[in-house]
Scaffold this active site. Sequence first.
Site, short mmCIF file in Angstrom:
data_model
loop_
_atom_site.label_atom_id
_atom_site.label_comp_id
_atom_site.label_asym_id
_atom_site.label_seq_id
_atom_site.Cartn_x
_atom_site.Cartn_y
_atom_site.Cartn_z
CE LYS A 204 -3.73 -2.40 1.79
NZ LYS A 204 -6.05 -2.22 2.26
NE ARG A 245 -7.59 -8.76 0.40
CZ ARG A 245 -6.41 -8.12 -1.07
NH1 ARG A 245 -6.03 -7.14 -0.21
NH2 ARG A 245 -7.92 -8.91 -1.72
#
Length: 275
Positions: A204, A245
Amino acid sequence: MGVVNVTPDSFSDGGLSFAPEAAVAHGLTLFAQGADIVDVGGESTRPGAARPPVEEELRRVLPVVRELAAAGGTVSVDTMRAEVAARALDAGAALVNDVSGGLADPAMLPLMARAGTPYVVMHWRGHAAGMQANAVYGDVVSEVADELRSRVAAALRAGMRPDCLVVDPGLGFAKTPEHNWELLGRLGEITALRCPVLVGASRKSFLGTLLADPATGQSRPAQSRDTATAAVSVLAAAQGAWCLRVHDVASTLDAVRVTARWGDDAATPGPVPPN
């Protein structure tokens, strides 16, 4: 949880798994690398992304879910739409990962109550096109925890079993980099909700910002954030995260195994010194 993005505009891989054959092959590779679950998504949720029509989302995900489930793997579907969730469950998915926590589609929670399968409730404050405008908090951790608690209560009222619920603080979704770091540093306040916690920090932008080139200020590219992802994931696991994840399963799994082994030795009492 390994990630398979069946989208043409994923921030993490630029659509490398958009073709169904490529997506299935990638999912099988993730299983081979040690993924316990492979998460198949047909809608990009990067900031500013437009939503595909439901028919397009179904076209993207169903063949991939069906093939991966037929191969014997545990498959989740990453969707905010009850219709897509229902069709994916029929195709063999064992879990639904809803980044809206049931807010995007009022039919989702009743569907999950009927299905009786695990369901990930993520913290969410709006669709990708405008979510960053909602990244306004007094105390981000307490507010995220309160909003997740409200969504868990809504799921229970809809008839879901408590043991089917997983929560996700939603790193990067209506969050600034500072919000993400604060949530990670106080993850214990999310695990205190007494639901399994899924953490999705993989590749991210807040990691890219931290690792920006000091000379140019340019953010580290998404594909070069896997080492940072592994570090964040290990720290999240140490704070009680149930599932991580990630896009690159091998690097995070190695890091978690090393940390777990280290922890095993630290927990073993040594010999008692003589008086």
